[in-house]
Design an enzyme around this catalytic site. Structure first.
Site, PDB file in Angstrom:
ATOM      1  CD  GLU A 121     -70.576 -39.399 -40.871  1.00  0.00           C
ATOM      2  OE1 GLU A 121     -70.250 -38.413 -40.193  1.00  0.00           O
ATOM      3  OE2 GLU A 121     -70.770 -40.534 -40.382  1.00  0.00           O
ATOM      4  CB  CYS A 179     -73.062 -39.881 -38.243  1.00  0.00           C
ATOM      5  SG  CYS A 179     -72.426 -41.483 -37.645  1.00  0.00           S
ATOM      6  CE  LYS A 190     -71.345 -36.201 -37.060  1.00  0.00           C
ATOM      7  NZ  LYS A 190     -70.459 -37.321 -37.437  1.00  0.00           N
TER       8      LYS A 190
END
Length: 285
Positions: A41, A151, A114
């Site tokens: 990431e 994540c 995300k």
């Protein structure tokens, strides 16, 4: 049977150094037979979300932009798929934590932003990132159908399920997760076990391979715990990296075995979609 490579690297403050280091790792992974190559990431930067600092917005890049264009050239030259994660500037005051997928012919297949944005001490992501609006996506690459999540997304079974329902055979999670010094002794191993276990559960429940690429090294007070890993569709970890070492971790993805597995473990067939309407509620009183 495509080979996937996870680039578990440390990062420094200068983005250009991280970009060059990652390019060298991509080339090395390709030379060793990798066909899908994945970064951690926010690979171009240190994990800058430890504090709220408006100057950090200068680290963001446009997509498409120089970084993605370089990956397109690399992917075409090497004949590999590249999955990478970085800090996207969509407009002034509008930024995302994003990932992009480049196919082996150099075409940019698209981006994923995300969806789940955390806010914890040392992880001030809500200050920097607008929640994603791309929806959950699967990208049809030369070497398999890939779903990308990032994540904090990895803790949510809904995200894994919806990505798998788009046809993903491999769920890829670029990650930056680690221990804070005041927590490590008491909770450190439990935190790591929870992180790995929940993702292996996604692999089982969705009959997918799961790939998690974490960074390593200590930045500020955060010790990133590395341990990038690949889980097969049984939830078995078939490859894992150490905590404190940079590594190109590789694993072979058996898509024929995955096809056979889905035929005898038909989770999608037996879903009771008529009974799930409340899943869109925040909480059921």
């Amino acid at each position: 049977m495509p080979r996937i490579a996870l680039l578990q690297l440390s990062a420094v403050a200068e983005p250009e150094k991280n970009i060059r280091k990652t390019e060298a790792a991509i080339r090395k992974a390709a030379s060793e037979g990798a066909e899908i190559i994945c970064t951690q990431e926010l690979f171009t930067t240190e994990y800058f979300c430890t504090t709220q600092d408006t100057d950090k917005f200068d680290l963001a890049d446009k997509i498409p932009g120089p970084v993605t264009e370089n990956h397109q050239s690399l992917a075409k030259e090497l004949g590999v798929v590249i999955v990478a994660s970085g800090f996207e500037k969509r407009a002034t005051g509008l930024y995302h934590n994003s990932a992009w997928v480049v196919d082996a012919d150099g075409s940019l297949l698209g981006i994923y932003r995300k969806m789940h944005i955390p806010q914890d001490p040392g992880f001030e992501e809500k200050f920097y990132f607008t929640p994603g609006d791309t929806g959950y996506k699967a990208f049809d690459t030369k070497f398999g159908k890939i779903g990308v999540l990032i994540c904090w997304d990895q803790w949510y079974p809904e995200a894994a399920r919806l990505t798998a329902l788009k046809g993903a055979e491999i769920l890829i999670y670029p990650t930056a997760i680690g221990w804070l010094p005041e927590e490590k002794e008491e909770f450190g191993e439990a935190q790591h076990n929870a992180w790995q276990a929940v993702q292996c559960g996604h692999a089982v429940a969705n009959s997918c391979y799961v790939v998690a690429i974490n960074r390593t090294g200590t930045e500020g007070n955060t010790e990133f715990w590395g341990r990038s890993f690949v889980s097969d569709h049984y939830g078995q970890v078939i490859a894992t990296a150490p905590v404190a070492e940079e590594m190109i971790l590789t694993a072979d993805i058996d898509l024929d075995a995955l096809e056979a597995h889905r035929r005898i473990w038909p989770f999608f067939r037996d879903r009771r979609i008529d009974s799930y309407s409340q899943i869109t509620e925040r909480f059921i009183d």
